[in-house]
Design a protein around this motif. Structure first.
Motif, PDB file in Angstrom:
ATOM      1  N   ALA A  56      -4.831   1.150  -2.125  1.00  5.27           N
ATOM      2  CA  ALA A  56      -4.281   2.508  -2.192  1.00  5.27           C
ATOM      3  C   ALA A  56      -4.747   3.226  -3.453  1.00  5.27           C
ATOM      4  O   ALA A  56      -5.017   4.438  -3.420  1.00  5.27           O
ATOM      5  CB  ALA A  56      -2.757   2.459  -2.145  1.00  5.27           C
ATOM      6  N   ARG A 104      -3.415  -5.547  -2.372  1.00  8.43           N
ATOM      7  CA  ARG A 104      -3.056  -4.494  -1.412  1.00  8.43           C
ATOM      8  C   ARG A 104      -2.789  -3.169  -2.127  1.00  8.43           C
ATOM      9  O   ARG A 104      -3.143  -2.099  -1.620  1.00  8.43           O
ATOM     10  CB  ARG A 104      -1.836  -4.926  -0.601  1.00  8.43           C
ATOM     11  CG  ARG A 104      -2.105  -6.089   0.356  1.00  8.43           C
ATOM     12  CD  ARG A 104      -0.952  -6.335   1.311  1.00  8.43           C
ATOM     13  NE  ARG A 104       0.232  -6.876   0.674  1.00  8.43           N
ATOM     14  CZ  ARG A 104       0.502  -8.177   0.593  1.00  8.43           C
ATOM     15  NH1 ARG A 104      -0.343  -9.075   1.101  1.00  8.43           N
ATOM     16  NH2 ARG A 104       1.614  -8.609   0.008  1.00  8.43           N
ATOM     17  N   GLN A 144       0.825  -1.198   0.000  1.00  8.49           N
ATOM     18  CA  GLN A 144       0.000   0.000   0.000  1.00  8.49           C
ATOM     19  C   GLN A 144       0.864   1.256   0.000  1.00  8.49           C
ATOM     20  O   GLN A 144       0.576   2.229  -0.691  1.00  8.49           O
ATOM     21  CB  GLN A 144      -0.941  -0.013   1.214  1.00  8.49           C
ATOM     22  CG  GLN A 144      -2.125  -0.945   1.036  1.00  8.49           C
ATOM     23  CD  GLN A 144      -3.096  -0.876   2.213  1.00  8.49           C
ATOM     24  OE1 GLN A 144      -3.317  -1.878   2.897  1.00  8.49           O
ATOM     25  NE2 GLN A 144      -3.653   0.275   2.450  1.00  8.49           N
TER      26      GLN A 144
END
Length: 378
Positions: free
Chosen positions: A203, A199, A166
């Motif tokens: 973001a 992951r 992230q």
């Protein structure tokens, strides 16, 4: 009278003989003292033999390690494997690499083979829970420790490494947003089904949600045996769909193989207004970022060799009986063209120009350093 004297002498001789015999027995019974010392020597020897079992060299030197890889592709994977081999060899062990070529059934079979061949420890690179969990449970039951990297596999006794995915996505997206002034049309290259990708997507979604003037106009991506080449072909099709300058402001690539393919397509099309922001970094990637003609201008990454080294260190900690964390997050570094010199650099000397790159000490214990030193003397 004479007979009485003779009798007296005989009695005296017999008495003296008994006395001497008794004295002789006492000397014999006192002799075990030395034999007791002799008996102590084997005990001491046994203790001395047992002691090396607590010595890192005696207990850990010569270990056989299996490295199971879902897909070995590009220079990033090559450098990661080099990091694994380098660290294991420094610790006096050997590595065998099992590559599944993105076939989950084959990866599961490779795990079974590693167990049946009685490897001392197992390293896993990527892979799904469905494919690997049954075999992983058997390995753990047989006291074969496992450390995974960027894998979906999650069991209580497995230590899992990840790159801070992230954060890497945030670093590149934040710079992208600044460079385009908070508005524009972007292309996302990403693929589902990989733990690190999922992951990174978290973001990306947060970035898009918080930047309403930045629009995603296209998204694609597939992990294949020729990812960079396939990405290049797909990016060429996107460029034809959006042929005018200004149609595409930037490209965000969630993997260096995606970034390589996109950058080559953009450069060959002469669309130098489009910039590429990637994730992961190898020597080949670095050459492209340093090239002033390349649209790829920045990436966030962990040194691939460091990933391999750190993964091995935590596996050896498990072999040593140390307590290890369930998750280890590696700190990523943002690297952009403007940080780099005009002369070509590699990931080996990148730390001279980008603070924090390479030479990670994560998982490095004093006894591991001692084991390296002792193994080097052999």
């Amino acid at each position: 009278m004479v007979n009485k004297k003779v009798l007296f002498v005989l009695v005296l001789v017999l008495a003296l003989s008994s006395l001497l015999a008794a004295c002789g027995k006492k000397e014999t019974t006192s002799s075990p003292a030395p034999s007791t010392e002799t008996a102590a020597t084997p005990a001491a020897s046994t203790e001395a033999t047992a002691a090396p079992s607590t010595d890192p060299v005696a207990s850990l030197s010569g270990k056989k390690i299996a490295l199971l890889i879902q897909l070995s592709l590009g220079t990033f994977s090559a450098q990661y494997i080099d990091g694994v081999k380098e660290q294991v060899e420094k610790l006096g062990g050997t590595v065998q690499v099992f590559t599944a070529e993105n076939d989950m059934a084959k990866m599961a079979s490779n795990l079974d083979a590693a167990i049946n061949q009685k490897f001392d420890g197992i390293l896993i690179d990527h892979g799904t829970t469905a494919a690997l969990e049954p075999g992983a449970k058997i390995a753990l039951e047989k006291k074969i420790p496992i450390v995974s990297f960027d894998s979906e596999l999650s069991l209580p006794d497995i230590t899992a490494l990840e790159q801070g995915d992230q954060k890497m996505a945030e670093q590149t997206l934040t710079q992208l947003g600044k460079d385009i002034g908070g508005k524009g049309s972007i292309v996302k290259i990403w693929v589902a089904g990989f733990a690190p990708m999922e992951r990174r997507q978290i973001a990306y979604k947060a970035f898009i949600d918080s930047n309403p003037d930045i629009k995603e106009i296209a998204a694609f991506g597939a992990a294949t045996n020729n990812t960079a080449l396939d990405t290049q072909a797909q990016m060429e099709a996107i460029l034809k769909k959006y042929p005018k300058k200004g149609d595409i402001t930037a490209v965000w690539a969630a993997w260096d193989e995606f970034a390589k393919g996109a950058a080559r397509a953009i450069q060959q099309a002469g669309r130098d207004e489009i910039k590429v922001y990637g994730i992961d970094l190898s020597d080949e990637d670095l050459q492209m970022i340093q090239d002033p003609k390349s649209p790829w201008i920045a990436s966030a990454a962990v040194d691939p060799k460091d990933i391999g080294r750190v993964q091995v260190r935590f596996l050896y900690q498990k072999l040593h009986g140390d307590e290890t964390p369930a998750k280890v997050v590696l700190d990523p570094i943002f690297v952009s063209r403007d940080q780099l010199p005009t002369t070509q650099v590699s990931t080996v000397d990148l730390g001279q120009h980008v603070k924090g790159w390479g030479g990670s000490e994560q998982g490095y214990t004093d006894w591991l350093k001692q084991l390296e030193q002792l193994s080097a003397k052999k």
